[in-house]
Scaffold this motif. Structure first.
Motif, short mmCIF file in Angstrom:
data_model
loop_
_atom_site.label_atom_id
_atom_site.label_comp_id
_atom_site.label_asym_id
_atom_site.label_seq_id
_atom_site.Cartn_x
_atom_site.Cartn_y
_atom_site.Cartn_z
N LEU A 1 -7.85 10.03 -3.68
CA LEU A 1 -7.53 10.32 -2.28
C LEU A 1 -8.79 10.27 -1.42
O LEU A 1 -8.78 9.73 -0.32
N PHE A 2 -9.89 10.78 -1.94
CA PHE A 2 -11.12 10.83 -1.17
C PHE A 2 -11.91 9.52 -1.24
O PHE A 2 -13.02 9.44 -0.75
N LEU A 3 -11.32 8.51 -1.86
CA LEU A 3 -11.92 7.18 -1.86
C LEU A 3 -11.28 6.29 -0.81
O LEU A 3 -11.65 5.14 -0.67
N SER A 4 -10.30 6.81 -0.06
CA SER A 4 -9.65 6.01 0.96
C SER A 4 -10.17 6.37 2.35
O SER A 4 -10.45 7.53 2.64
N TRP A 5 -10.27 5.36 3.17
CA TRP A 5 -10.74 5.59 4.54
C TRP A 5 -9.73 6.42 5.30
O TRP A 5 -10.09 7.19 6.19
N GLN A 6 -8.45 6.32 4.96
CA GLN A 6 -7.42 7.06 5.68
C GLN A 6 -7.60 8.57 5.51
O GLN A 6 -7.45 9.32 6.49
N ALA A 7 -7.93 9.00 4.30
CA ALA A 7 -8.14 10.43 4.07
C ALA A 7 -9.32 10.94 4.90
O ALA A 7 -9.23 12.01 5.53
N TRP A 8 -10.41 10.20 4.90
CA TRP A 8 -11.58 10.61 5.67
C TRP A 8 -11.29 10.58 7.17
O TRP A 8 -11.76 11.44 7.91
N ALA A 9 -10.51 9.61 7.63
CA ALA A 9 -10.15 9.55 9.06
C ALA A 9 -9.28 10.74 9.45
O ALA A 9 -9.46 11.31 10.54
N LEU A 10 -8.35 11.13 8.58
CA LEU A 10 -7.52 12.31 8.88
C LEU A 10 -8.36 13.58 8.90
O LEU A 10 -8.16 14.45 9.76
N LEU A 11 -9.30 13.70 7.97
CA LEU A 11 -10.21 14.84 8.00
C LEU A 11 -11.04 14.84 9.28
O LEU A 11 -11.26 15.89 9.89
N SER A 12 -11.49 13.67 9.69
CA SER A 12 -12.24 13.56 10.94
C SER A 12 -11.41 14.05 12.12
O SER A 12 -11.90 14.79 12.98
N ALA A 13 -10.15 13.65 12.16
CA ALA A 13 -9.26 14.08 13.25
C ALA A 13 -9.06 15.59 13.22
O ALA A 13 -9.08 16.26 14.27
N ALA A 14 -8.88 16.15 12.03
CA ALA A 14 -8.70 17.61 11.92
C ALA A 14 -9.94 18.35 12.39
O ALA A 14 -9.85 19.33 13.15
N PHE A 15 -11.12 17.89 11.96
CA PHE A 15 -12.35 18.54 12.39
C PHE A 15 -12.60 18.34 13.88
O PHE A 15 -13.11 19.24 14.56
N ALA A 16 -12.22 17.19 14.42
CA ALA A 16 -12.36 16.95 15.86
C ALA A 16 -11.46 17.91 16.64
O ALA A 16 -11.86 18.44 17.69
N ALA A 17 -10.27 18.16 16.13
CA ALA A 17 -9.38 19.12 16.79
C ALA A 17 -9.98 20.52 16.78
O ALA A 17 -9.97 21.22 17.79
#
Length: 145
Positions: free
Chosen positions: A4-20
């Motif tokens: 899961l943590f090897l996909s760009w999508q997971a990191w992008a979702l984490l980025s969105a959560a932290f941005a929120a």
């Protein structure tokens, strides 16, 4: 879980959560603080956190190994980030987080356009529809109706 943590999508979702969380924490934190000074504090915290991460992961890289072209664009990116943060914190100081954050996310629309214009990337009609919907959603959230 590891994959899961090897996909760009997971990191992008984490980025969105932290941005929120950034928007919510910042809105509360700048209540009695000048927005530029708040940005300064935030920058120091980020600098220390990234330095710690580089130390812990052993990912430090000698600056002389970075090409001149990379230096130029990383410096330009840093200047753009700083300008963005200053503007974002000033907007948060003056407006509602639920309106400021979506307008800030118009960057999604601009990134798509710039990526096509300057990087030669191609977006499908479905992607363009999504970009348009993000733009329309940001505008609707920014309106006081």
């Amino acid at each position: 879980m590891k994959s899961l943590f090897l996909s760009w999508q997971a990191w992008a979702l984490l980025s969105a959560a932290f941005a929120a969380l950034t928007a919510i924490f910042a809105k509360i934190g700048i209540e009695n603080v000048n927005s530029d000074f708040a940005t300064f504090i935030r920058t120091i915290v980020i600098l220390l956190a990234i330095a710690l991460m580089l130390f812990l992961t052993g990912n430090w890289q000698a600056p002389v190994t970075v090409s001149g072209r990379s230096w130029l664009f990383l410096v330009l990116s840093g200047l753009a980030t700083g300008a963005s943060w200053l503007c974002y914190f000033r907007a948060l100081k003056m407006g509602n987080a639920a309106q400021v954050a979506p307008v800030d996310k118009l960057s999604v629309v601009l990134v798509a356009m710039f990526a096509v214009l300057f990087l030669g990337e191609r977006l499908s009609p479905a992607h363009w529809l999504g970009v348009g919907m993000v733009g329309c959603g940001a505008v609707l959230l920014a309106l006081k109706i």
